[in-house]
Design a protein around this motif. Structure first.
Motif, short mmCIF file in Angstrom:
data_model
loop_
_atom_site.label_atom_id
_atom_site.label_comp_id
_atom_site.label_asym_id
_atom_site.label_seq_id
_atom_site.Cartn_x
_atom_site.Cartn_y
_atom_site.Cartn_z
N LYS A 176 98.61 -9.06 -32.02
CA LYS A 176 97.79 -8.30 -31.07
C LYS A 176 96.87 -7.33 -31.80
CE LYS A 176 99.80 -10.26 -27.54
NZ LYS A 176 100.55 -11.30 -28.27
N VAL A 177 95.81 -6.94 -31.10
CA VAL A 177 94.82 -6.05 -31.69
C VAL A 177 95.46 -4.68 -31.97
CG1 VAL A 177 93.95 -5.41 -29.39
CG2 VAL A 177 92.51 -5.05 -31.41
N SER A 178 95.20 -4.15 -33.17
CA SER A 178 95.78 -2.85 -33.50
C SER A 178 94.71 -1.87 -33.99
CB SER A 178 96.84 -3.03 -34.59
OG SER A 178 96.23 -3.64 -35.72
N ASN A 179 93.47 -2.36 -34.10
CA ASN A 179 92.37 -1.54 -34.59
C ASN A 179 91.79 -0.70 -33.44
OD1 ASN A 179 90.29 -0.51 -36.06
ND2 ASN A 179 89.20 -2.45 -36.37
N ILE A 180 92.31 0.51 -33.27
CA ILE A 180 91.91 1.37 -32.14
C ILE A 180 91.06 2.51 -32.69
CG2 ILE A 180 92.74 2.72 -30.16
CD1 ILE A 180 93.83 -0.16 -30.12
N VAL A 181 89.85 2.62 -32.18
CA VAL A 181 88.92 3.62 -32.72
C VAL A 181 88.53 4.59 -31.59
CG1 VAL A 181 86.68 3.96 -33.85
CG2 VAL A 181 88.01 1.88 -34.31
N GLN A 182 88.74 5.89 -31.84
CA GLN A 182 88.34 6.89 -30.84
C GLN A 182 86.84 7.15 -30.97
OE1 GLN A 182 90.50 8.13 -28.56
NE2 GLN A 182 92.20 6.95 -29.45
N VAL A 183 86.16 7.21 -29.82
CA VAL A 183 84.72 7.45 -29.81
C VAL A 183 84.46 8.87 -29.33
CG1 VAL A 183 82.55 6.83 -28.66
CG2 VAL A 183 84.18 5.05 -29.32
N LYS A 184 83.60 9.58 -30.01
CA LYS A 184 83.21 10.90 -29.52
C LYS A 184 82.02 10.70 -28.55
CE LYS A 184 81.92 15.52 -31.06
NZ LYS A 184 80.79 15.64 -30.13
N VAL A 185 82.23 11.11 -27.30
CA VAL A 185 81.17 10.93 -26.29
C VAL A 185 80.10 12.00 -26.53
CG1 VAL A 185 80.66 10.85 -23.83
CG2 VAL A 185 82.89 10.06 -24.67
N GLU A 186 78.89 11.55 -26.87
CA GLU A 186 77.87 12.50 -27.33
C GLU A 186 77.06 13.13 -26.20
OE1 GLU A 186 75.60 10.40 -30.28
OE2 GLU A 186 77.21 10.57 -31.77
#
Lengths: 331, 250
Positions: A176-186
């Motif tokens: 399963k996918v494990s690459n989780i990236v948090q995005v900073k909402v600009e």
């Protein structure tokens, strides 16, 4: 500019918008991922939510890493009831940062609301309601489903929405996918203020994901009479209740129960049309169902010509009998 | 306050269209105002009757027959009309991106406070133009409206969304797209149809406002696969047996 150019150079990738509600990942997301795979590019999945944790957990346990390369998580209070302005800004930010060449959504009302708004920033003409892809040709219904247009696009960034009902869910096997990236909402400048939601409380599944659908027309005669469909749905299990436009206009069923080109487009395993004559726009919304049953007094009704099986009789006699006999089978 | 209402002329919804490889056959086919656009015009007229807006301008893009839809809007109560003329097929070559760009130019020229339009046209079924116009202008938007209230320059809109209804509000100017249940358009009275003939109608060739993008091409149009139905079953027992044995459902 140069950095952007280098980052984007020679890289083609797809961003898919995940539908979810009340902390649950929608089944439509699993279906449009299968559609997005046909674009043959690396897929990133976007979760925009005020509280993404449970949706991300479901993604981590269900979506294989060979389907989704990374999950982009944009958590922000305003995504509790996300509006087109902020979702549009977010997607524009991500396309600019990552150089995505395709942006893909389902045909949910949220996606319909914001996808064109962001596409216009790239002078792109969205290809919406896509039901199939043949190489670089997209198929989409026009004229209430009475014609299928084959469409090609020159846009540098393509904006595509797929009808979930036309695609199977992705296989959930493998790592399963494990690459989780948090995005900073600009950009959080809000133009549209959410006031309230008034959602229909129902113990039934959603029309677009239900295994079976029982749908009623004006022949039901009243909101109370619609309850006989409820009993049939309960007997069948995993069954949503739909309605024709005439039944909705008459107040027998809620607006969001309307099946048709301008309402919901559905394709369940079994569609039972009860007292529905089958106007063109209704047929456009359900004719891709695997099996169609019509219960109608009028043998000449248009629904009969698309139904696999029709019982020509009084619905008030047939529906209770069908309910009773299905209950017996299921016991 | 000034409102721009976009209207489109489409094949009448009751017509069974003939599908040809290069598109729907439009020869001699009955055309009408797109039903969602008619709802938008009606809503504008109601807002004017409540004295919330002062002027309604209807706009259409298309060949000369498109003027009929403008006359219809004028007969319902629009004050003036703008006809952006082109011979390009409005169900194929004039796409939402083009329409949004043209409408944006008119909004900039004439300073409208509100743009009302249908949620989609029933020919190309795109459901995009209002959202794209709002994006171009960086205006707030409310799509799929089933109720519109305007107070002190604030629009409060009830929207039809998956699962129910949603209320949003924003400060005007903004774009609102209309859903089926917003209102029931009135019939144009004969005196109003007569009066519409003398209301001002401005004609602008499309190329004065921009050119068509053609960013998507429709390479072919086909009729959908025909579903073979029509079997009558005698009773519930036979139906259940068929569903179990042929369709293998339960």
């Amino acid at each position: 500019m140069l950095m952007n150019h280098l980052r984007n150079c020679g890289k083609f990738s797809t961003l898919v918008f995940a539908d979810h509600s009340s902390g649950k990942l929608s089944k439509s997301t699993l279906k449009i991922l299968n559609a997005a795979k046909l674009l043959n590019q690396q897929i990133s999945l976007l979760v925009a939510s005020n509280d993404a944790s449970s949706v991300v957990d479901q993604i981590k346990s269900s979506i294989p890493s060979n389907v989704v390369h990374q999950v982009l998580v944009a958590q922000h209070d305003s995504f509790k009831a996300p509006q087109a302005d902020l979702l549009g800004n977010l997607v524009k930010q991500l396309i600019d940062q990552h150089g995505f060449t395709n942006f893909v959504t389902s045909t949910s009302t949220i996606a319909k609301d914001f996808l064109p708004r962001v596409a216009v920033k790239y002078a792109a003409q969205p290809i919406t309601d896509v039901i199939a892809i043949n190489n670089d040709v997209f198929l989409r219904p026009v004229y209430a489903g009475n014609a299928i247009a084959q469409v090609k696009s020159n846009d540098k960034v393509k904006f595509i929405s797929f009808r979930p009902t036309n695609f199977e869910e992705i296989q959930q096997t493998g790592d399963k996918v494990s690459n989780i990236v948090q995005v900073k909402v600009e950009n959080t400048k809000q133009l549209i203020e959410h006031v309230s939601d008034e959602l229909v409380q129902s113990d039934k599944p959603e029309l677009t994901t239900a295994k079976f659908i029982v749908s009623g027309g004006r022949a039901l005669g009243s909101k109370e009479n619609f309850k006989i469909l409820d009993e049939l749905a309960n007997a069948l299990g995993n069954t949503a209740i739909g309605a024709s436009r005439a039944a909705v206009d008459a107040g027998y069923a809620a607006n969001d129960q309307q099946v048709g080109q301008t309402g919901k487009v559905v394709a369940p395993e079994l569609y039972i049309a009860v007292g529905i004559s089958g106007a063109i726009q209704h047929l456009a919304g359900m004719k891709d169902s695997k099996v169609i049953v019509a219960i109608n007094k009028d043998q000449e009704a248009p629904i009969v010509s698309v139904a696999d099986y029709t019982i020509v009789d009084d619905l008030f006699k047939v529906v209770p009998e069908l309910t009773k006999k299905i209950k017996e089978i299921k016991q | 306050m000034k409102v721009l209402v976009a209207v489109k002329r489409v094949v009448d919804s009751g017509i069974k269209v003939r599908v040809k490889p290069d598109g729907i056959d439009l020869q001699g086919v009955k055309m009408t105002i797109n039903p969602f656009c008619e709802i938008a015009v009606e809503e504008a007229v109601r807002l004017k009757e409540k004295k919330l807006i002062a002027e309604i301008v209807a706009v259409t893009i298309g060949p000369k027959q498109g003027a009929e839809s403008l006359r219809h809007a004028l007969a319902l109560g629009a004050d003036k009309a703008i006809h952006v003329t082109t011979e390009a097929r409005i169900d194929q070559a004039v796409q939402p991106l083009d329409v949004a760009n043209i409408l944006a130019k008119l909004v900039e020229r004439d300073n409208y406070n509100l743009v009302l339009m249908g949620k989609q046209s029933i020919d190309d079924d795109f459901n995009q133009t209002g959202q794209m116009l709002a994006g171009l202008l960086d205006w707030p938007q409310a799509t799929f409206a089933s109720n519109i209230q305007i107070t002190d320059g604030i629009a409060q809109v009830i929207r039809e969304i998956d699962g129910g209804l949603q209320t949003v509000k924003f400060k005007l100017p903004g774009v609102i797209t209309c859903d089926l249940r917003l209102n029931q358009p009135r019939f144009a009275s004969v005196p109003n149809i007569m009066k519409a003939k003398s209301k001002p109608l401005e004609t602008i060739p499309l190329d004065k406002l921009g050119k068509l993008h053609n960013s998507i091409q429709i390479t072919k149009t086909e009729a959908p696969a025909i579903r073979k139905g029509g079997a009558i079953v005698e009773n519930v027992d036979v139906l259940i047996q068929k569903l179990r044995n042929e369709a293998k459902l339960f």
